[in-house]
Design an enzyme around this catalytic site. Structure first.
Site, PDB file in Angstrom:
ATOM      1  N   ASP A  19      46.097  32.909  44.795  1.00  0.00           N
ATOM      2  CA  ASP A  19      45.951  31.849  43.794  1.00  0.00           C
ATOM      3  C   ASP A  19      44.929  30.812  44.259  1.00  0.00           C
ATOM      4  O   ASP A  19      43.967  30.510  43.556  1.00  0.00           O
ATOM      5  CB  ASP A  19      47.306  31.161  43.556  1.00  0.00           C
ATOM      6  CG  ASP A  19      48.394  32.150  43.217  1.00  0.00           C
ATOM      7  OD1 ASP A  19      48.329  32.722  42.133  1.00  0.00           O
ATOM      8  OD2 ASP A  19      49.285  32.366  44.059  1.00  0.00           O
ATOM      9  N   GLU A 259      44.093  40.402  44.972  1.00  0.00           N
ATOM     10  CA  GLU A 259      43.105  40.332  43.903  1.00  0.00           C
ATOM     11  C   GLU A 259      41.723  39.957  44.415  1.00  0.00           C
ATOM     12  O   GLU A 259      40.752  40.679  44.211  1.00  0.00           O
ATOM     13  CB  GLU A 259      43.597  39.278  42.912  1.00  0.00           C
ATOM     14  CG  GLU A 259      42.777  39.145  41.691  1.00  0.00           C
ATOM     15  CD  GLU A 259      43.497  38.348  40.618  1.00  0.00           C
ATOM     16  OE1 GLU A 259      42.843  37.526  39.995  1.00  0.00           O
ATOM     17  OE2 GLU A 259      44.709  38.550  40.398  1.00  0.00           O
TER      18      GLU A 259
END
Ligand code: TRH
Length: 359
Positions: A19, A259
């Site tokens: 994040d 990611e």
């Protein structure tokens, strides 16, 4: 033509580093394109190692409860919530007031997680009316990163190719105390706790490899494991994001996860294996398959991924680096032909449907 805008990016750290990793990278890239960014984050601890030097144009602010609202009389132009985090209502209220006072249209963006699945193209850019709270009546817009032209694309710095071309592998390895290992197969490991880790270690031992283990969960996963003869383990400290790129560029094979490191592995262009962030409802199975199809992974790489991700049982097939290199470089070529995420985001915000500048 590109306007200079003021962005408020909100980031909640759920777990791990994706994040904040994505938000910091986004903030930095916006700033290098002349934008001003306030990055509101509830836990900035990881930025100490990920981003040891400040970035002009980016100001990191604590997302505490209650939020210390900015005193500036002027409005931010764009409100961006990362990964569905909920922006504090008091901030939304201030934003609504600011925009009303300025008489400018609001821009509220919901940046989503990366996926290669088909729904991404359908959902990218869709409006989402705000039904309650101080933002009631406004509309957020979904911004989906992705791997095809119909999506928001991937984060990619404009000077990436140049930095890559100037990278001095020997000097970087020497700086890490790895100068004498430069001629051996080097493998980086950034992972959660893959069941197949001992099997990988056996394969790497047979190849006389050096395993460069990143700090945190990968290092813990390796703890108290028997190291087979022939395999050398080297533990790395926490690296800055730039140095993490250098690691990927220096290695012959990279294990990545989540990611952001996945995208970095694609840009590095060396063969890689991805450990996807596991979801309770098994949704990561389809997400993984979509990625493998989208990037043209050969059968051996698909099988490897399924076992590495605990989705199939059985023995790991041999590492087939030449075939995997061809696949990753083909995918990289296709992706480089697409506009990067920040260019698309700026267009998304700055250019109205009719092509006029909106803010
Ligand atoms: O840490 P992650 O597993 O993050 C995950 C995923 O993003 C997942 O989708 C999300 O839902 C979950 O977090 C909450 O992997 P990821 O995304 O690769 O993020 C790691 C970041 O850390 C990336 O920006 C690279 C950076 N990094 C460094 O800067 N230095 C290092 O030494 C290492 C190991 C990583």
């Amino acid at each position: 033509m590109q306007s200079t805008l003021r962005w408020d990016i909100f980031c909640r750290v759920i777990d791990n580093y994706g994040d904040i990793g994505v938000c910091w990278r986004l903030a930095r890239q916006l700033a290098t394109r002349g934008q001003t960014v306030r990055l509101w984050v509830d836990d900035a601890t990881a930025l100490r190692w990920m981003a040891p030097t400040a970035c002009p144009g980016v100001e990191v602010r604590p997302w505490a409860t209650p939020l210390a609202l900015p005193h500036e009389p002027d409005a931010g132009d764009v409100l961006l919530e990362a990964f569905g985090c909920e922006i504090p209502p008091e901030f939304v209220q201030r934003y609504v007031d600011w925009r009303a006072a300025d008489g400018k249209p609001p821009h509220w963006i919901n940046l989503e997680y990366l996926s290669a699945e088909r729904y991404v193209e359908r959902s990218h850019g869709l409006p989402s009316p705000v039904m309650q709270g101080p933002g009631k009546g406004l509309s957020k817009r979904f911004f989906f990163p992705g791997f095809t032209a119909g999506t928001g694309g991937l984060l990619r710095e404009s000077d990436l190719a140049q930095r890559r071309a100037q990278f001095d592998r020997g000097a970087w390895l020497a700086k890490q105390g790895l100068g004498r290992r430069a001629s051996r197969p080097l493998v980086s490991l950034f992972c959660y706790e893959p069941v197949a880790l001992p099997a990988l270690m056996d394969q790497l031992a047979a190849a006389g490899a050096v395993l460069l283990v990143t700090a945190g969960r990968a290092a813990s996963a390796l703890q108290s494991r028997r190291v087979p003869a022939g395999l050398e383990i080297h533990h790395l400290p926490w690296l800055s994001q730039d140095d993490y790129d250098h690691l990927l560029w220096a290695c012959d094979l990279n294990f990545v996860r989540g990611e952001d490191s996945l995208v970095r592995a694609l840009w590095a262009g060396a063969p890689f294996v991805w450990q996807i962030y596991p979801q309770h409802d098994d949704a990561h199975r389809d997400k993984l398959e979509a990625f493998l199809s989208r990037t043209g992974a050969p059968d051996s790489l698909r099988k490897w991924h399924r076992i590495w991700n605990g989705l199939d049982a059985g023995a790991l097939p041999p590492l087939d680096l030449p075939a995997w290199r061809v696949a990753v470089q083909g995918a990289q070529r296709r992706l480089l032909a697409q506009a990067d995420l920040v260019s698309q985001l700026l267009k998304f915000v700055c250019v109205g449907p009719g092509g006029q500048e909106t803010p």
